[in-house]
Design an enzyme around this catalytic site. Sequence first.
Site, PDB file in Angstrom:
ATOM      1  N   CYS A 119       0.922  -1.294   0.161  1.00 30.32           N
ATOM      2  CA  CYS A 119       0.085   0.006   0.105  1.00 30.32           C
ATOM      3  C   CYS A 119       0.819   1.271   0.069  1.00 30.32           C
ATOM      4  O   CYS A 119       0.375   2.391  -0.134  1.00 30.32           O
ATOM      5  CB  CYS A 119      -0.978   0.124   1.302  1.00 30.32           C
ATOM      6  SG  CYS A 119      -2.146  -1.453   0.929  1.00 30.32           S
ATOM      7  N   HIS A 261      -3.300   7.231   2.728  1.00 31.79           N
ATOM      8  CA  HIS A 261      -3.854   5.914   1.960  1.00 31.79           C
ATOM      9  C   HIS A 261      -5.054   5.413   2.726  1.00 31.79           C
ATOM     10  O   HIS A 261      -5.087   5.326   3.981  1.00 31.79           O
ATOM     11  CB  HIS A 261      -2.490   4.948   2.419  1.00 31.79           C
ATOM     12  CG  HIS A 261      -3.027   3.340   2.142  1.00 31.79           C
ATOM     13  ND1 HIS A 261      -3.668   2.946   0.986  1.00 31.79           N
ATOM     14  CD2 HIS A 261      -3.236   2.309   3.207  1.00 31.79           C
ATOM     15  CE1 HIS A 261      -4.006   1.720   1.400  1.00 31.79           C
ATOM     16  NE2 HIS A 261      -3.990   1.277   2.514  1.00 31.79           N
ATOM     17  N   ASN A 291     -10.342  -0.237   0.298  1.00 29.90           N
ATOM     18  CA  ASN A 291      -8.931  -0.152   0.035  1.00 29.90           C
ATOM     19  C   ASN A 291      -8.347  -0.606  -1.035  1.00 29.90           C
ATOM     20  O   ASN A 291      -8.392  -1.863  -1.213  1.00 29.90           O
ATOM     21  CB  ASN A 291      -8.379  -0.883   1.420  1.00 29.90           C
ATOM     22  CG  ASN A 291      -6.653  -0.963   1.657  1.00 29.90           C
ATOM     23  OD1 ASN A 291      -5.952  -0.670   0.736  1.00 29.90           O
ATOM     24  ND2 ASN A 291      -6.243  -1.275   2.760  1.00 29.90           N
TER      25      ASN A 291
END
Length: 340
Positions: A119, A261, A291
């Site tokens: 990520c 994020h 996500n």
Amino acid sequence: MSGAAPPPGRSAVVCGIGSYVPPNKVTNDELSRRLDTSDAWIRSRTGIAERYMVSPGTATSDLAVEAGQRALKSASTEQVDAVVLATTTPDQPCPATAPSVAARLGLGHVAAFDVAAVCSGFLYGLASASGLIASGMAERVLLVAADAFTTIVNPEDRTTAVIFADGAGAVVLRAGDAGEPGAVGPLVLGSDGELSHLIEVPAGGSRQRSSGTPGEPGDQYFRMLGRDTYRHAVERMTATSQEAAERSGWRLDDVDRFAAHQANARILDSVAERLGIPAERQLSNIEQVGNTGAASLPLLLSQSAADGRLDAGHRVLLTAFGGGLSWGATTLVWPEVQSV
């Protein structure tokens, strides 16, 4: 590792941005039909209401090509000197997916390579692309972050299946001046491999393959130890955000937009609270897209620029945390750019 600002007179500058999510939208209610969960449970723990998932036969490169085309259109260019693809879900273990993306975009025989930082991939890719430009090896770079994360998540595991989704975001970077809008600020990157077990796919790599055993059932799927990951994500994103702002000569009060994020709504709220950034200055799309791994930050920036939440002149602080463990942060003043 903390990176200093690029040399005066030559910096990577954002000049185009685009994003893409696959057409298959999946709501919490749809997931609840096959998982022991509910819309209320998912919303309360993640902040997610819906997400987009690839259909059978769709790969990461398909998402990357769509986002790359849009970023190139936004930048009004058909040619770059390099393609960097940040992904955890390459089309196949070998070769890298970036050369295929470059070829499908008609970019010729340019340098193309993958970056794997889960990520945190977009920020690590941003460091790689910025380095190519700062060194003089490239005048323009296409940076794409794309993940078909649902292809590695156990569809029966409600702790991960409700969180992760698929999508892509891309930016075109050009050589420019460090002081102009869109110039990438100091990049702060770090990792802690001693905690790699917190976020992992145990099987499929050389460690498991060389053991001569197929591994345990379920080892082919993504795993995350949520409680420990939460704590480290909050601590690392907070600390790196503070350092990136300081290296840019900014106070946290100077930040107009905070782009983190999109891991989990609770994580986002905790980091913003520690930094003292109010809700009206936070950018978020986790409720709509979940996500999306490495794609999270550029997808958020692209959508925010398109809907007016992010305007030219806004001072933006970006941060991310992912497997590895890995983390990073940087700053930039948003340029005049049309999101596609």
